[in-house]
Design a protein around this motif. Structure first.
Motif, short mmCIF file in Angstrom:
data_model
loop_
_atom_site.label_atom_id
_atom_site.label_comp_id
_atom_site.label_asym_id
_atom_site.label_seq_id
_atom_site.Cartn_x
_atom_site.Cartn_y
_atom_site.Cartn_z
N ASP A 1 49.50 44.58 32.02
CA ASP A 1 50.26 44.81 33.25
C ASP A 1 51.56 45.57 33.01
O ASP A 1 51.99 46.37 33.85
N ARG B 1 47.32 27.73 45.11
CA ARG B 1 48.46 28.45 45.70
C ARG B 1 49.14 27.53 46.71
O ARG B 1 48.61 26.48 47.10
N GLU C 1 48.46 37.32 41.72
CA GLU C 1 49.18 37.51 40.48
C GLU C 1 48.29 37.20 39.28
O GLU C 1 47.50 36.26 39.30
N GLU D 1 45.68 38.50 38.30
CA GLU D 1 44.32 38.31 38.79
C GLU D 1 43.25 38.62 37.77
O GLU D 1 42.19 37.99 37.75
#
Length: 431
Positions: A99, A298, A331, A333
């Protein structure tokens, strides 16, 4: 100097082989029989003391354990569990590696309306992240682009391949749209009010999307000049042979999505994430629209919602008769996609029947992604894409996989992570 150059080249070659992903498995050449396992078929059914036989990549027998039907290499799975390969929907797996390193990220193209952009071309079958999916039973994924209003098209792949051509199961399965939000926040870094308030530009943004589809429909029914690639990329959408995945949140936005696409005569749509779907469940069901939920781990969207609403959402929508799948957007992922079965396990812990939780990441995802004729359940004639677990595959404590197969090929479960685990386990054993 010449010898030094040769040594450098050899060093790079050796290091490359040490760090590279393992070689994909060869085509199945011998029959296999998995004997004695509890088989979770993927359609809600279970077979205790089962027998599964597969040949040339296809299941040839699924049923009770009888010695007369056994053939080929026998795998004794007594006391274990066998599942169809888990399917991760809505993930950018293989489109980015690190990332923090921009050069490895290829999931978002420049532009706003890009239905002609194909994520499969950028898919890296040799990603180090991809290989970490298999030890948890995640063997298939929908590779999905991000960004813009229309991000592009996704494709469905199996996760043991040399390249994207070898990996693909369903090419260009869907076009992905990011529907505007009905609420927005001010840009605090510009001194604007950062609190949540109605999005003044919502109607305008919706009209831009519907105008784009209307113009595309007019173009496709006319002379098609001058050539317009984005419009031409929507031809299968209007014919109904390609799905539209609409990433949307909020009950008003969901209602607008369904109503606007009905007006455009586009019926083959899927709602993705769909926070607030439980409030308009009847509309979703009556229009036969599937829902790909976001990960269960979440927080609720609003302060007045139950703390466990995200955990219960799969049961709520399933009980309403809606076809529910599970996606991985969010996030981290790509790295988190390996935890797909445990997100489904959370749904099971909060009221959803255990086998229905299995269905969410097997047959339901297969139906939504258009691959249910090939995979998603353990049935005769379908691909032998499956795995054997020591225990419950939805529980991280017992999801210990001993064997996995993709289209009958016995695949490696080794990754750079398992190698490090073994290395340091041995280190501390000897101390």
């Amino acid at each position: 100097m010449k010898n030094q150059f040769i040594l450098i080249v050899l060093s790079f070659f050796i290091l490359g082989n040490i760090n590279a992903q393992q070689t994909p498995a060869s085509k199945q050449t011998k029959d296999y029989s998995i004997v004695g396992a509890t088989a979770h078929i993927g359609n809600g059914k279970i077979i205790e003391n089962s027998l599964l036989v597969f040949s040339n990549g296809k299941l040839t027998y699924v049923g009770n354990n009888t010695s007369s039907n056994q053939k080929g290499e026998i795998i004794n799975a007594k006391g274990k569990h066998v599942y169809p390969g888990f399917i991760a929907a809505n993930t950018s797996l293989g489109l980015a590696e690190i990332d923090a390193v921009r050069a490895t990220r290829d999931f978002d193209e420049v532009g706003n309306f890009l239905p002609h952009i194909r994520s499969i071309i950028a898919y890296n079958a040799e990603s180090k992240v991809v290989e970490t999916m298999r030890p948890n039973g995640v063997l298939i994924a929908q590779i999905t682009p991000r960004g813009g209003t229309i991000s592009g098209t996704s494709s469905v792949v199996q996760l043991d391949a040399w390249n994207w051509e070898d990996a693909v199961i369903n090419l260009d399965d869907a076009v992905h749209i990011n529907w505007p939000s009905t609420f927005s926040r001010g840009r605090w870094w510009l001194g604007e009010d950062a609190s949540l308030k109605p999005n003044k530009n919502y109607s305008k943004a919706v009209n831009t999307i519907t105008d784009f589809f209307t113009k595309a429909k007019t173009y496709l029914s006319g002379s098609k000049t001058p050539k317009n690639l984005p419009y031409e990329a929507l031809e299968k959408v209007f014919s109904g042979t390609q799905k539209v995945f609409v990433h949307v949140n909020g009950e008003k936005a969901i209602v607008d999505v369904i109503n606007n696409f009905n007006k455009l005569n586009i019926k083959n749509i899927v709602l993705v994430k769909a926070h607030g779907a439980h409030k308009v469940a009847e509309l979703i069901k009556n229009n036969n629209v599937p829902v790909i939920l976001e990960r269960s781990h979440r927080l609720p969207d609003n302060e007045d919602q139950d703390y466990d609403l995200p955990y219960r959402m799969a049961k709520i929508l399933t009980d309403k008769g809606i076809l529910v799948g599970l996606g991985m957007e969010g996030e981290m992922e790509r790295m988190s996609a390996r935890n797909l079965p445990f997100y489904a396990g959370t749904y099971a812990a909060y009221g959803l029947d255990k086998e229905k939780a299995v269905q969410i990441i097997t047959s339901n995802n297969a139906k939504i992604l258009g691959i249910d004729a090939k995979t998603g359940t353990l049935e005769v004639g379908k691909d032998a894409t499956l795995f054997i677990s020591e225990g419950d595959a939805l529980d991280m404590r017992t999801n210990i996989i001993s064997n996995a197969f993709i289209q009958g090929r016995k695949i490696s479960l080794e990754t750079h992570q398992t190698k490090l685990w073994k290395r340091y386990s041995n280190k501390y054993k000897n101390q």
